[in-house]
Write a protein that holds these residues in place. Structure first.
Motif, mmCIF file in Angstrom:
data_model
loop_
_atom_site.group_PDB
_atom_site.id
_atom_site.type_symbol
_atom_site.label_atom_id
_atom_site.label_comp_id
_atom_site.label_asym_id
_atom_site.label_seq_id
_atom_site.Cartn_x
_atom_site.Cartn_y
_atom_site.Cartn_z
ATOM 1 N N MET A 38 -47.681 -3.617 -2.282
ATOM 2 C CA MET A 38 -48.845 -2.767 -1.972
ATOM 3 C C MET A 38 -48.705 -1.397 -2.649
ATOM 4 O O MET A 38 -49.686 -0.850 -3.164
ATOM 5 C CB MET A 38 -48.981 -2.627 -0.452
ATOM 6 C CG MET A 38 -50.112 -1.738 -0.022
ATOM 7 S SD MET A 38 -50.540 -2.033 1.724
ATOM 8 C CE MET A 38 -51.414 -0.505 2.062
ATOM 9 N N VAL B 194 -60.415 -1.225 15.153
ATOM 10 C CA VAL B 194 -61.290 -2.030 16.012
ATOM 11 C C VAL B 194 -60.409 -2.972 16.826
ATOM 12 O O VAL B 194 -59.515 -3.619 16.279
ATOM 13 C CB VAL B 194 -62.302 -2.842 15.160
ATOM 14 C CG1 VAL B 194 -63.154 -3.749 16.052
ATOM 15 C CG2 VAL B 194 -63.190 -1.901 14.347
ATOM 16 N N LYS C 190 -57.811 -11.275 11.859
ATOM 17 C CA LYS C 190 -58.271 -12.568 11.350
ATOM 18 C C LYS C 190 -57.526 -13.709 12.012
ATOM 19 O O LYS C 190 -57.998 -14.823 12.060
ATOM 20 C CB LYS C 190 -57.987 -12.681 9.837
ATOM 21 C CG LYS C 190 -58.663 -11.657 8.962
ATOM 22 C CD LYS C 190 -58.026 -11.647 7.551
ATOM 23 C CE LYS C 190 -58.540 -10.514 6.711
ATOM 24 N NZ LYS C 190 -57.502 -9.880 5.896
ATOM 25 N N GLY D 60 -63.566 -5.850 12.098
ATOM 26 C CA GLY D 60 -62.540 -4.831 11.833
ATOM 27 C C GLY D 60 -62.420 -4.539 10.346
ATOM 28 O O GLY D 60 -62.376 -3.373 9.932
ATOM 29 N N ASN D 61 -62.377 -5.581 9.540
ATOM 30 C CA ASN D 61 -62.321 -5.386 8.088
ATOM 31 C C ASN D 61 -63.578 -4.681 7.591
ATOM 32 O O ASN D 61 -63.515 -3.839 6.693
ATOM 33 C CB ASN D 61 -62.227 -6.726 7.340
ATOM 34 C CG ASN D 61 -60.969 -7.506 7.651
ATOM 35 O OD1 ASN D 61 -61.042 -8.707 7.924
ATOM 36 N ND2 ASN D 61 -59.820 -6.850 7.637
ATOM 37 N N MET E 192 -58.182 -6.164 16.605
ATOM 38 C CA MET E 192 -58.953 -7.336 16.188
ATOM 39 C C MET E 192 -58.394 -7.808 14.850
ATOM 40 O O MET E 192 -58.271 -7.008 13.925
ATOM 41 C CB MET E 192 -60.440 -6.987 16.032
ATOM 42 C CG MET E 192 -61.305 -8.180 15.631
ATOM 43 S SD MET E 192 -63.050 -7.763 15.345
ATOM 44 C CE MET E 192 -63.643 -7.438 16.995
ATOM 45 N N LYS F 126 -56.800 -8.723 2.048
ATOM 46 C CA LYS F 126 -56.120 -10.009 1.885
ATOM 47 C C LYS F 126 -57.072 -11.176 2.138
ATOM 48 O O LYS F 126 -57.736 -11.182 3.180
ATOM 49 C CB LYS F 126 -55.021 -10.123 2.943
ATOM 50 C CG LYS F 126 -53.644 -9.897 2.456
ATOM 51 C CD LYS F 126 -52.623 -10.067 3.567
ATOM 52 C CE LYS F 126 -53.140 -9.857 4.938
ATOM 53 N NZ LYS F 126 -52.440 -9.015 5.846
ATOM 54 N N THR G 262 -61.531 3.091 12.947
ATOM 55 C CA THR G 262 -60.342 2.917 12.117
ATOM 56 C C THR G 262 -59.387 1.889 12.730
ATOM 57 O O THR G 262 -58.442 1.448 12.087
ATOM 58 C CB THR G 262 -59.593 4.249 11.959
ATOM 59 O OG1 THR G 262 -59.265 4.729 13.264
ATOM 60 C CG2 THR G 262 -60.453 5.272 11.245
ATOM 61 N N TYR H 258 -43.650 -7.221 0.989
ATOM 62 C CA TYR H 258 -45.094 -6.976 0.967
ATOM 63 C C TYR H 258 -45.461 -5.503 0.737
ATOM 64 O O TYR H 258 -46.269 -5.181 -0.144
ATOM 65 C CB TYR H 258 -45.627 -7.489 2.309
ATOM 66 C CG TYR H 258 -47.075 -7.352 2.605
ATOM 67 C CD1 TYR H 258 -47.877 -8.463 2.799
ATOM 68 C CD2 TYR H 258 -47.666 -6.092 2.753
ATOM 69 C CE1 TYR H 258 -49.215 -8.328 3.098
ATOM 70 C CE2 TYR H 258 -48.996 -5.966 3.050
ATOM 71 C CZ TYR H 258 -49.769 -7.082 3.229
ATOM 72 O OH TYR H 258 -51.100 -6.944 3.519
ATOM 73 N N ASP I 22 -54.025 0.627 10.776
ATOM 74 C CA ASP I 22 -52.823 -0.230 10.707
ATOM 75 C C ASP I 22 -52.108 -0.161 9.354
ATOM 76 O O ASP I 22 -50.961 -0.592 9.254
ATOM 77 C CB ASP I 22 -53.190 -1.682 11.048
ATOM 78 C CG ASP I 22 -54.186 -2.290 10.066
ATOM 79 O OD1 ASP I 22 -55.032 -1.542 9.533
ATOM 80 O OD2 ASP I 22 -54.118 -3.501 9.826
ATOM 81 N N GLN I 23 -52.775 0.359 8.330
ATOM 82 C CA GLN I 23 -52.141 0.421 6.999
ATOM 83 C C GLN I 23 -51.540 1.790 6.687
ATOM 84 O O GLN I 23 -51.003 2.013 5.599
ATOM 85 C CB GLN I 23 -53.153 0.055 5.907
ATOM 86 C CG GLN I 23 -53.653 -1.379 6.010
ATOM 87 C CD GLN I 23 -52.505 -2.372 5.912
ATOM 88 O OE1 GLN I 23 -51.635 -2.273 5.057
ATOM 89 N NE2 GLN I 23 -52.496 -3.350 6.804
ATOM 90 N N GLY J 135 -57.773 1.017 7.197
ATOM 91 C CA GLY J 135 -57.748 1.133 8.651
ATOM 92 C C GLY J 135 -56.408 1.720 9.083
ATOM 93 O O GLY J 135 -55.447 1.792 8.303
ATOM 94 N N ASP K 5 -49.725 -1.877 -6.165
ATOM 95 C CA ASP K 5 -51.193 -1.945 -6.318
ATOM 96 C C ASP K 5 -51.773 -0.544 -6.514
ATOM 97 O O ASP K 5 -52.647 -0.324 -7.357
ATOM 98 C CB ASP K 5 -51.852 -2.516 -5.046
ATOM 99 C CG ASP K 5 -51.432 -3.937 -4.723
ATOM 100 O OD1 ASP K 5 -50.955 -4.647 -5.615
ATOM 101 O OD2 ASP K 5 -51.594 -4.327 -3.536
#
Ligand code: TYM
Length: 335
Positions: free
Chosen positions: A131, A187, A199, A17-18, A197, A9, A185, A127, A148-149, A146, A134
């Motif tokens: 996804m 951070v 944004k 982290g990204n 961590m 995003k 995976t 959202y 979280d997804q 990571g 996508d």
């Protein structure tokens, strides 16, 4: 052939982290005989307010991060989501497949919305089904992300399975596998090892940004929260020491080793020794990338050109799959 899809995003700058959880993993998928597609998901970004000029800039910055880290437009398809309208089109169809009960279980929505769910956009709620679009739009088989997804990729599988079942097309959408690998995976925040961590954390000291200069990186690691104990001999001994474990994991990911190997080198060392070594390692890996990102950001037309060409290639894959989806659903397409 296996097909890999993932996205980031453009909401604010890229973090370590990204980089470790996503971009570095994306780069590792190149040249492995898989088709690789990496997107800048601008439609996802606007699920929370984005200033338009900032969105444009952040989209280019994610693209520059991809390129500067080693994603190669000759080997991977790189594009921004909104240039391929099939994402939004399939997203709508999948909104009609996903169940409210499934969406209500999404932990990321709950975390982001907090007590203020009523004030969130409808887009933020939907959202995860965008996804899913996508991923399914390309019949992707592997999704590097990571930790979280993970739940979102599992939801994607549920949506795919329900579509296949309801329309009696058992093989139509392949069920994609989340690929969550490596020592980083998840951070963690540098000031609180129990939080991710991100944004959007309040304090910039919580995160390393990919564009931070050497002094800033050194300062952030120096001030990172730790505990008074030296580094242990075994990784298990870090299980109750989240901040310490995080720094060891980051070290391992940056140096392409395992946390156990980091401990083999640093067992017994104190933070006064380990933190400067970590800062130096991080600078040596990130500085060349941020220099290249800054160079690319001076030539936005070149970035836009790469994204446009990527979008054309993405559409070549996506359009036939979207059209088959419309046919399966029973939509008339007479021109
Ligand atoms: P986003 O933009 O929040 O994050 C992009 C990628 O970075 C990973 N990541 C992390 N990995 C480890 N530690 C962290 N602290 C950390 N923070 C972020 C994320 O797991 C992700 O892989 N919903 C996605 C974007 C998306 C997508 C997709 C991903 C949209 N469509 C299709 C895969 C496939 C997101 O918000 O990522």
């Amino acid at each position: 052939t296996p097909r890999v899809f993932s996205g980031i995003k453009p909401s604010g700058g890229l973090t370590l982290g990204n980089y470790l959880g996503a971009i570095k993993r994306f780069v590792a998928t190149q040249g492995q005989g898989m088709e690789t597609i990496y997107c800048v998901v601008d439609l996802h970004a606007i699920t929370v307010w984005q200033d338009p000029a900032d969105l444009t800039n952040a989209t280019r910055e994610v693209a520059a991060g991809y390129l500067a880290s080693g994603l190669d437009p000759a080997q991977s398809i790189l594009f921004n989501q909104s240039q391929v309208s099939a994402h939004a089109e399939l997203g709508w169809i999948l909104n009609c497949v996903a169940r409210l009960g499934w969406m209500n279980r999404m932990t990321q929505f709950k975390e982001k919305a907090g007590k203020n769910a009523e004030k969130q956009s409808l887009g933020l709620y939907a959202y995860p089904s965008l996804m899913a679009a996508d991923i399914l739009l390309y019949h992707a088989t592997h999704v590097p992300v990571g930790e979280d997804q993970k739940q979102h990729v599992e939801l994607t599988r549920d949506i795919a399975a329900k579509f296949n079942h309801d329309y009696k097309v058992p093989e139509f959408f392949p069920l994609p596998e989340p690929v969550i690998e490596g020592p980083a995976t998840r951070v963690m925040n540098l000031r609180d090892g129990t939080k991710k961590m991100s944004k959007s954390g309040e304090s910039d000291m919580e995160r390393i940004n990919m564009t931070d200069d050497a002094d800033t990186i050194a300062k952030k690691f120096k001030k990172a929260r730790t505990d008074p104990e030296p580094l242990p001999e075994t990784y298990d001994e870090l299980s109750e020491r989240p901040e310490a474990r995080n720094l060891v994991d980051i070290f391992a990911a940056l140096s392409d080793t395992k946390p156990e190997e980091v401990l083999a080198d640093y067992a017994g060392a104190g933070w006064g020794q380990f933190k400067p070594a970590l800062a130096e390692l991080a600078v040596s890996k990130l500085a060349p990338i941020s220099v290249e990102m800054a160079r690319m950001m001076n030539d936005p037309a070149e970035i836009d050109n790469i994204l446009g060409k990527g979008a054309d290639r993405a559409m070549e894959i996506a359009t036939p799959i979207l059209h088959r989806t419309y046919d399966i659903v029973g939509m008339i397409r007479s021109r």
